[in-house]
Design a protein around this motif. Sequence first.
Motif, short mmCIF file in Angstrom:
data_model
loop_
_atom_site.label_atom_id
_atom_site.label_comp_id
_atom_site.label_asym_id
_atom_site.label_seq_id
_atom_site.Cartn_x
_atom_site.Cartn_y
_atom_site.Cartn_z
N UNK A 80 35.16 81.98 61.52
CA UNK A 80 34.52 82.78 60.48
C UNK A 80 35.54 83.23 59.45
N UNK A 81 36.71 83.70 59.92
CA UNK A 81 37.75 84.14 59.00
C UNK A 81 38.20 83.01 58.08
N UNK A 82 38.34 81.81 58.63
CA UNK A 82 38.78 80.67 57.82
C UNK A 82 37.75 80.36 56.73
N UNK A 83 36.47 80.33 57.11
CA UNK A 83 35.43 80.04 56.12
C UNK A 83 35.35 81.10 55.03
N UNK A 84 35.42 82.37 55.43
CA UNK A 84 35.36 83.46 54.46
C UNK A 84 36.58 83.45 53.55
N UNK A 85 37.74 83.18 54.13
CA UNK A 85 38.97 83.14 53.35
C UNK A 85 38.87 82.12 52.22
N UNK A 86 38.36 80.93 52.55
CA UNK A 86 38.24 79.89 51.53
C UNK A 86 37.25 80.27 50.45
N UNK A 87 36.08 80.79 50.84
CA UNK A 87 35.06 81.16 49.87
C UNK A 87 35.56 82.25 48.93
N UNK A 88 36.15 83.30 49.50
CA UNK A 88 36.58 84.42 48.66
C UNK A 88 37.74 84.05 47.75
N UNK A 89 38.66 83.22 48.26
CA UNK A 89 39.78 82.79 47.42
C UNK A 89 39.28 81.97 46.24
N UNK A 90 38.31 81.10 46.49
CA UNK A 90 37.75 80.28 45.40
C UNK A 90 37.07 81.14 44.34
N UNK A 139 25.73 97.47 52.49
CA UNK A 139 24.77 96.37 52.67
C UNK A 139 24.99 95.77 54.06
N UNK A 140 23.99 95.01 54.51
CA UNK A 140 24.03 94.34 55.80
C UNK A 140 23.66 92.88 55.58
N UNK A 141 24.58 91.97 55.93
CA UNK A 141 24.37 90.54 55.72
C UNK A 141 24.40 89.85 57.07
N UNK A 142 23.38 89.05 57.35
CA UNK A 142 23.31 88.35 58.63
C UNK A 142 24.14 87.07 58.59
N UNK A 143 24.74 86.74 59.75
CA UNK A 143 25.45 85.47 59.90
C UNK A 143 24.46 84.37 60.28
N UNK A 144 24.68 83.14 59.87
CA UNK A 144 25.68 82.76 58.86
C UNK A 144 25.11 83.04 57.47
N UNK A 145 25.87 83.67 56.59
CA UNK A 145 25.32 84.01 55.27
C UNK A 145 25.42 82.83 54.31
N UNK A 146 24.50 82.78 53.38
CA UNK A 146 24.68 81.83 52.28
C UNK A 146 25.74 82.38 51.34
N UNK A 147 26.53 81.52 50.69
CA UNK A 147 27.55 82.03 49.77
C UNK A 147 26.97 82.95 48.70
N UNK A 148 25.78 82.61 48.19
CA UNK A 148 25.18 83.42 47.13
C UNK A 148 24.84 84.82 47.64
N UNK A 149 24.26 84.90 48.85
CA UNK A 149 23.89 86.21 49.41
C UNK A 149 25.12 87.06 49.66
N UNK A 150 26.16 86.48 50.23
CA UNK A 150 27.37 87.24 50.55
C UNK A 150 28.07 87.71 49.27
N UNK A 151 28.22 86.83 48.30
CA UNK A 151 28.92 87.20 47.07
C UNK A 151 28.15 88.26 46.30
N UNK A 152 26.81 88.17 46.32
CA UNK A 152 26.00 89.20 45.66
C UNK A 152 26.21 90.55 46.32
N UNK A 153 26.24 90.57 47.66
CA UNK A 153 26.45 91.83 48.39
C UNK A 153 27.82 92.43 48.06
N UNK A 154 28.85 91.59 48.01
CA UNK A 154 30.20 92.08 47.71
C UNK A 154 30.29 92.62 46.29
#
Length: 451
Positions: A16-26, A102-117
């Motif tokens: 999970x950390x690896x996937x999130x790291x890549x998405x957020x860095x991008x 906010x509360x985001x369920x796993x696995x989140x879609x990139x759009x949902x997670x980025x909107x929450x952040x």
Amino acid sequence: MKPGPRILLVDDDPGVLKGLRGLLSDEGFQPLEARSAAEAARLLDAPEGPPDLVLLDLRMPGETGLEWLARLPRPLPAPVVVLSGEASPAEAVQALKLGATDFVEKPPSPERLLTALRNALALDSLREERQRLLEELARPGHLVGESPAMENLRRLIARVGPSDAAVLITGETGTGKERVARALHLASGRKGRFVAINCAAIPATLLESELFGHEKGAFSGATSRRPGRFELAQAGTLFLDEMGDMPLELQAKLLRALETKEVERLGGTAPISVDVRILAATHQDLPRAVKEGRFRQDLFFRLNVMPLAVPPLRERPEDLLPLARAFAAEIAGPHVPLELAPGAEMALHAYRWPGNVRELRNYIERLNLLRGTGPLILTSEFLEGPAPQAQGSRRLAFGEKGYREHVEDFERDLIRAALEEGGSIAGAARLLHMDRGNLYRRIKALGLPVQ
């Protein structure tokens, strides 16, 4: 290029950390990683300061994310978005109650997670701006008013603020005692926070826990350790509002904390040293409460090192117009003018303002709700009651009519005023922000002439 917001990822799953790291860095964020609550706590206390946001998993070995969230200081050092795939609905609700944005369920879609952040970061930015404006308004030079009483109050704040002496702020309800307390804190130069607690608004059974904190298991519902307001105000200022309403048994514990500069959490065994400047406020006559046995004399002497009285609004009529203009700018915006109808200033000064500054602000806010798209117009008619009324209004005779009839009378007056200013049903509908067809039906139902 300015670096993006720092996001602390708290999750024990490396994938999970690896996937999130890549998405957020991008997306331009700076990800930080923690695989446990203990590691996350160290990163929150890092020399460079807390991250801009925490993305928190609830289910982790050892201390869970929910337990860690519960024991964080309030307000939270950074906004928190919860990310979990195994949390129950009750845990999700609990996380939101504890301050998660906010509360985001796993696995989140990139759009949902980025909107929450992004929403959480934007909300935090608004909170910071509101706090900055509150502090600006609370500075001694920004306490609005041109009367000799306010000038004297500003001088006292400038002299007393830099000391550590306790201050007892007295005054009627609505005079602005908390704003004076904030001004004293800002003048003090203390590095800690300004923390306020309303002793009258919290049930007696919970007030002790709110002040001194509690350990896990101290009482039913204490599922984790929680610091009290004394600890949150460390190196800063603790403002005890409506001090006269504190129960007698708790007054003794407060006095001991003030004298020893130590507090002990409920269920705890070790005292905690605190460096806190105490400001107290009340609308009550505390010397009389002492005589009647409702307030401890020793605590009164401990708090009353420097008494500071905030005068009621009726005793400083010179401040009415400056305050009204300041509230108009705050509520309606700096570009909406406040205009005075003939006789309005005389009426403003003739009214006694029993609710003081708070009542004046509420009045300006009601004017703003009724103004439509034009300027705020202060008329002389508001003295017929505690609230501003639409044109053509009159004093209410409560014995003659029921609630619904009074409401319909007010609606008739409001619609008449909108029709007169708007010139037509369409113009009135625009002023009232309602559908023209709905307005027409209300005009017919209320028996008003159709224009």
